[in-house]
Design a protein around this motif. Structure first.
Motif, PDB file in Angstrom:
ATOM      1  N   UNK A   1     -10.955 -11.261   9.387  1.00 50.31           N
ATOM      2  CA  UNK A   1     -10.955 -11.635  10.795  1.00 50.31           C
ATOM      3  C   UNK A   1      -9.546 -11.479  11.367  1.00 50.31           C
ATOM      4  N   UNK A   2      -9.454 -11.507  12.675  1.00 52.34           N
ATOM      5  CA  UNK A   2      -8.147 -11.428  13.311  1.00 52.34           C
ATOM      6  C   UNK A   2      -7.278 -12.614  12.911  1.00 52.34           C
ATOM      7  N   UNK A   3      -7.889 -13.771  12.782  1.00 49.16           N
ATOM      8  CA  UNK A   3      -7.145 -14.967  12.369  1.00 49.16           C
ATOM      9  C   UNK A   3      -6.579 -14.794  10.963  1.00 49.16           C
ATOM     10  N   UNK A   4      -7.363 -14.231  10.065  1.00 50.83           N
ATOM     11  CA  UNK A   4      -6.889 -14.000   8.703  1.00 50.83           C
ATOM     12  C   UNK A   4      -5.742 -12.988   8.686  1.00 50.83           C
ATOM     13  N   UNK A   5      -5.838 -11.970   9.524  1.00 49.89           N
ATOM     14  CA  UNK A   5      -4.761 -10.986   9.600  1.00 49.89           C
ATOM     15  C   UNK A   5      -3.494 -11.608  10.177  1.00 49.89           C
ATOM     16  N   UNK A   6      -3.638 -12.425  11.194  1.00 46.24           N
ATOM     17  CA  UNK A   6      -2.474 -13.064  11.802  1.00 46.24           C
ATOM     18  C   UNK A   6      -1.791 -14.036  10.845  1.00 46.24           C
TER      19      UNK A   6
ATOM     20  N   UNK B   1      -7.671  -9.881  -1.661  1.00 50.69           N
ATOM     21  CA  UNK B   1      -7.518  -8.470  -1.337  1.00 50.69           C
ATOM     22  C   UNK B   1      -6.424  -7.900  -2.238  1.00 50.69           C
ATOM     23  N   UNK B   2      -6.159  -6.603  -2.150  1.00 49.98           N
ATOM     24  CA  UNK B   2      -5.137  -6.009  -3.003  1.00 49.98           C
ATOM     25  C   UNK B   2      -3.738  -6.363  -2.506  1.00 49.98           C
ATOM     26  N   UNK B   3      -2.785  -6.338  -3.411  1.00 49.04           N
ATOM     27  CA  UNK B   3      -1.393  -6.572  -3.034  1.00 49.04           C
ATOM     28  C   UNK B   3      -0.927  -5.516  -2.034  1.00 49.04           C
ATOM     29  N   UNK B   4      -1.353  -4.269  -2.249  1.00 48.39           N
ATOM     30  CA  UNK B   4      -0.959  -3.191  -1.349  1.00 48.39           C
ATOM     31  C   UNK B   4      -1.530  -3.419   0.047  1.00 48.39           C
ATOM     32  N   UNK B   5      -2.771  -3.849   0.117  1.00 48.93           N
ATOM     33  CA  UNK B   5      -3.362  -4.170   1.409  1.00 48.93           C
ATOM     34  C   UNK B   5      -2.634  -5.314   2.086  1.00 48.93           C
TER      35      UNK B   5
ATOM     36  N   UNK C   1       0.512  -6.117   1.716  1.00 48.69           N
ATOM     37  CA  UNK C   1       1.791  -5.605   2.226  1.00 48.69           C
ATOM     38  C   UNK C   1       1.597  -4.865   3.538  1.00 48.69           C
ATOM     39  N   UNK C   2       0.554  -4.083   3.625  1.00 44.84           N
ATOM     40  CA  UNK C   2       0.287  -3.320   4.844  1.00 44.84           C
ATOM     41  C   UNK C   2       0.030  -4.260   6.021  1.00 44.84           C
ATOM     42  N   UNK C   3      -0.795  -5.276   5.812  1.00 45.11           N
ATOM     43  CA  UNK C   3      -1.122  -6.204   6.896  1.00 45.11           C
ATOM     44  C   UNK C   3       0.101  -7.030   7.278  1.00 45.11           C
ATOM     45  N   UNK C   4       0.878  -7.477   6.294  1.00 42.58           N
ATOM     46  CA  UNK C   4       2.106  -8.226   6.585  1.00 42.58           C
ATOM     47  C   UNK C   4       3.051  -7.396   7.445  1.00 42.58           C
TER      48      UNK C   4
ATOM     49  N   UNK D   1      10.469  -3.486  12.402  1.00 41.36           N
ATOM     50  CA  UNK D   1       9.812  -3.210  11.122  1.00 41.36           C
ATOM     51  C   UNK D   1      10.243  -4.230  10.074  1.00 41.36           C
ATOM     52  N   UNK D   2       9.278  -4.706   9.311  1.00 42.95           N
ATOM     53  CA  UNK D   2       9.560  -5.679   8.256  1.00 42.95           C
ATOM     54  C   UNK D   2      10.550  -5.105   7.247  1.00 42.95           C
TER      55      UNK D   2
END
Length: 205
Positions: free
Chosen positions: A104-109, A147-151, A153-156, A167-168
């Protein structure tokens, strides 16, 4: 079986031992193959991929064993992986992918605080690099959402840039330069001084 397994996995491990592929192996070879399944599970959790690592370990597993080809070794490892985890490697990969797609958007945020904590770890930690801090926080976030660590990192990275406007990676490397590098340089100087003092002590002896 000489290695220790998670007690929650023991029924599956015993089932794997009595499976067709498991019965083909001696105890040491079975333990070796099961350790490889654990490595592959961690690789899928980390990156969402497994084929390259599976190829490498299949060759390594087969090499010292007579009458065992890499392709047969791969079949054994795949069979034991499914016996131990309940899923094939591809099914496990797809499960991580599906969960990430359904966030969800909340989880991504929720990734943003994890990203911000990367800076705190570098600032307040003892010689913690950006790479180490980023990996640590991504692992925590990934574990929370399965989820995967790579995923993670991408979302973070996406959430950090959306909120901070930078950029992070660039922000984190600047923190590293400010806090981590001086600690490393100070450590180098301390080691050099200690080495010089020892050299002077030996010359006076």
């Amino acid at each position: 079986m000489d290695i220790m397994y998670d007690p929650k996995e023991m029924d599956r491990v015993l089932g794997a031992r009595e499976s067709y592929s498991g019965r083909l192996l001696s105890d040491p070879h079975f333990d070796e193959a099961m350790m490889i399944t654990g490595i592959l599970e961690k690789e899928i959790q980390a990156t969402g991929t497994f084929k390259e690592v599976l190829d490498e370990y299949s060759v390594a597993f087969a090499r010292p064993k007579r009458n065992l080809s890499p392709s047969k070794a791969e079949t054994i490892i795949r069979d034991l992986f499914k016996e131990r985890t309940g899923l094939s490697m591809n099914e496990l990969r797809e499960s991580f992918q599906q969960r990430e797609e359904n966030l969800t958007q909340e989880q991504r945020q929720a990734a943003f605080p994890y990203a911000k904590e990367v800076g705190s770890m570098i600032e307040n930690g003892n010689k913690i690099s950006f790479s180490r801090a980023f990996s640590h926080q991504a692992k925590d976030y990934a574990t929370k959402l399965n989820i995967t660590d790579l995923g993670a990192k991408r979302i973070m990275s996406e959430q950090f840039e959306a909120v901070q406007g930078e950029k992070l990676y660039d922000w984190g490397k600047a923190k590293e330069k400010e806090f981590y590098r001086p600690q490393i340089e100070a450590e180098k100087q301390t080691r050099m001084s200690q080495k010089q003092e020892k050299g002077m002590a030996y010359s006076r002896a």
